[in-house]
Design a protein around this motif. Structure first.
Motif, PDB file in Angstrom:
ATOM      1  N   ILE A  60       0.820  -1.212   0.000  1.00 30.35           N
ATOM      2  CA  ILE A  60       0.000   0.000   0.000  1.00 30.35           C
ATOM      3  C   ILE A  60       0.862   1.274   0.000  1.00 30.35           C
ATOM      4  O   ILE A  60       0.521   2.263  -0.653  1.00 30.35           O
ATOM      5  CB  ILE A  60      -1.014   0.002   1.167  1.00 30.35           C
ATOM      6  CG1 ILE A  60      -1.989   1.182   1.057  1.00 30.35           C
ATOM      7  CG2 ILE A  60      -0.309   0.056   2.503  1.00 30.35           C
ATOM      8  CD1 ILE A  60      -2.991   1.042  -0.053  1.00 30.35           C
ATOM      9  N   ALA A  61       1.988   1.252   0.694  1.00 25.94           N
ATOM     10  CA  ALA A  61       2.872   2.427   0.706  1.00 25.94           C
ATOM     11  C   ALA A  61       3.443   2.687  -0.688  1.00 25.94           C
ATOM     12  O   ALA A  61       3.552   3.837  -1.122  1.00 25.94           O
ATOM     13  CB  ALA A  61       4.008   2.226   1.714  1.00 25.94           C
ATOM     14  N   GLN A  63       1.957   1.915  -3.448  1.00 24.32           N
ATOM     15  CA  GLN A  63       0.841   2.429  -4.238  1.00 24.32           C
ATOM     16  C   GLN A  63       0.688   3.939  -4.047  1.00 24.32           C
ATOM     17  O   GLN A  63       0.474   4.676  -5.010  1.00 24.32           O
ATOM     18  CB  GLN A  63      -0.454   1.720  -3.854  1.00 24.32           C
ATOM     19  CG  GLN A  63      -0.481   0.257  -4.224  1.00 24.32           C
ATOM     20  CD  GLN A  63      -1.762  -0.420  -3.784  1.00 24.32           C
ATOM     21  OE1 GLN A  63      -2.827   0.184  -3.740  1.00 24.32           O
ATOM     22  NE2 GLN A  63      -1.656  -1.706  -3.447  1.00 24.32           N
ATOM     23  N   TRP A  64       0.806   4.395  -2.809  1.00 27.88           N
ATOM     24  CA  TRP A  64       0.707   5.829  -2.527  1.00 27.88           C
ATOM     25  C   TRP A  64       1.827   6.591  -3.231  1.00 27.88           C
ATOM     26  O   TRP A  64       1.603   7.650  -3.821  1.00 27.88           O
ATOM     27  CB  TRP A  64       0.770   6.079  -1.010  1.00 27.88           C
ATOM     28  CG  TRP A  64      -0.549   5.872  -0.339  1.00 27.88           C
ATOM     29  CD1 TRP A  64      -0.961   4.748   0.312  1.00 27.88           C
ATOM     30  CD2 TRP A  64      -1.631   6.795  -0.276  1.00 27.88           C
ATOM     31  NE1 TRP A  64      -2.238   4.920   0.779  1.00 27.88           N
ATOM     32  CE2 TRP A  64      -2.674   6.174   0.437  1.00 27.88           C
ATOM     33  CE3 TRP A  64      -1.824   8.087  -0.729  1.00 27.88           C
ATOM     34  CZ2 TRP A  64      -3.884   6.797   0.694  1.00 27.88           C
ATOM     35  CZ3 TRP A  64      -3.034   8.709  -0.484  1.00 27.88           C
ATOM     36  CH2 TRP A  64      -4.044   8.070   0.224  1.00 27.88           C
ATOM     37  N   VAL A  65       3.031   6.071  -3.163  1.00 26.11           N
ATOM     38  CA  VAL A  65       4.169   6.719  -3.828  1.00 26.11           C
ATOM     39  C   VAL A  65       3.950   6.742  -5.337  1.00 26.11           C
ATOM     40  O   VAL A  65       4.206   7.758  -5.994  1.00 26.11           O
ATOM     41  CB  VAL A  65       5.494   6.011  -3.461  1.00 26.11           C
ATOM     42  CG1 VAL A  65       6.641   6.515  -4.310  1.00 26.11           C
ATOM     43  CG2 VAL A  65       5.805   6.196  -1.984  1.00 26.11           C
ATOM     44  N   PHE A  67       1.100   6.732  -7.087  1.00 30.07           N
ATOM     45  CA  PHE A  67       0.110   7.751  -7.447  1.00 30.07           C
ATOM     46  C   PHE A  67       0.649   9.157  -7.216  1.00 30.07           C
ATOM     47  O   PHE A  67       0.383  10.069  -7.998  1.00 30.07           O
ATOM     48  CB  PHE A  67      -1.196   7.553  -6.674  1.00 30.07           C
ATOM     49  CG  PHE A  67      -2.196   6.725  -7.415  1.00 30.07           C
ATOM     50  CD1 PHE A  67      -2.971   7.264  -8.434  1.00 30.07           C
ATOM     51  CD2 PHE A  67      -2.359   5.386  -7.108  1.00 30.07           C
ATOM     52  CE1 PHE A  67      -3.890   6.497  -9.121  1.00 30.07           C
ATOM     53  CE2 PHE A  67      -3.276   4.603  -7.800  1.00 30.07           C
ATOM     54  CZ  PHE A  67      -4.042   5.160  -8.806  1.00 30.07           C
ATOM     55  N   ALA A  68       1.415   9.355  -6.145  1.00 33.62           N
ATOM     56  CA  ALA A  68       1.989  10.673  -5.875  1.00 33.62           C
ATOM     57  C   ALA A  68       2.951  11.088  -6.986  1.00 33.62           C
ATOM     58  O   ALA A  68       2.925  12.235  -7.452  1.00 33.62           O
ATOM     59  CB  ALA A  68       2.711  10.678  -4.529  1.00 33.62           C
TER      60      ALA A  68
END
Length: 145
Positions: A60-61, A63-65, A67-68
């Motif tokens: 999940i981390a 995934q956040w990176v 998209f960011a």
């Protein structure tokens, strides 16, 4: 892949219904990056990064990176600023001025298909190499005050 999708959005049968809204900004600013038709937002802004996540199933981390970074690149392409170590927005700025040029993200496919010929002869092309400071492209060739 994005190059061909972008060219499809500029097809006369589709452009006026979907992509024209995004091109209302001929000199884009960062917030204009997300200004688009809902269909385009899903297909251009959400789906491409989501495909990578679905294919590889990262943490999940990660995934956040992912998209960011996608969002930062999109905002940068519409900012008019040269951010060190991120590709310059010159080609995309030129695309907003002349919507028949510079469809690809990296420019390799534009070169292959000849959709960057006018861009290569413009002052925008000369400015695309400056990656070392945060100065706006409007100062290119002028003394800073």
């Amino acid at each position: 892949m994005y190059c061909y999708y972008s060219r499809l959005l500029h097809h006369r049968a589709i452009y006026k219904y979907i992509h024209k809204q995004h091109h209302q900004w001929t000199a884009p600013i960062a917030i204009a990056a997300m200004y688009c038709h809902p269909v385009e937002h899903i297909l251009s802004n959400l789906l491409p990064p989501a495909i990578g996540i679905q294919l590889f199933g990262p943490h999940i981390a990660t995934q956040w990176v992912w998209f960011a970074l996608a969002l930062i690149q999109t905002l940068n392409d519409h900012s008019g600023y040269h951010i060190p170590n991120i590709s310059t927005p010159e080609a995309h700025d030129y695309h907003h001025m002349k919507s028949t040029q510079c469809f690809a993200g990296l420019g390799i496919l534009d070169y292959i298909h000849g959709t960057d010929l006018q861009f290569r002869q413009s002052s925008y092309f000369k400015r695309r190499f400056r990656l070392s400071d945060f100065v706006s492209t409007k100062y290119f060739g002028k003394a800073k005050q």
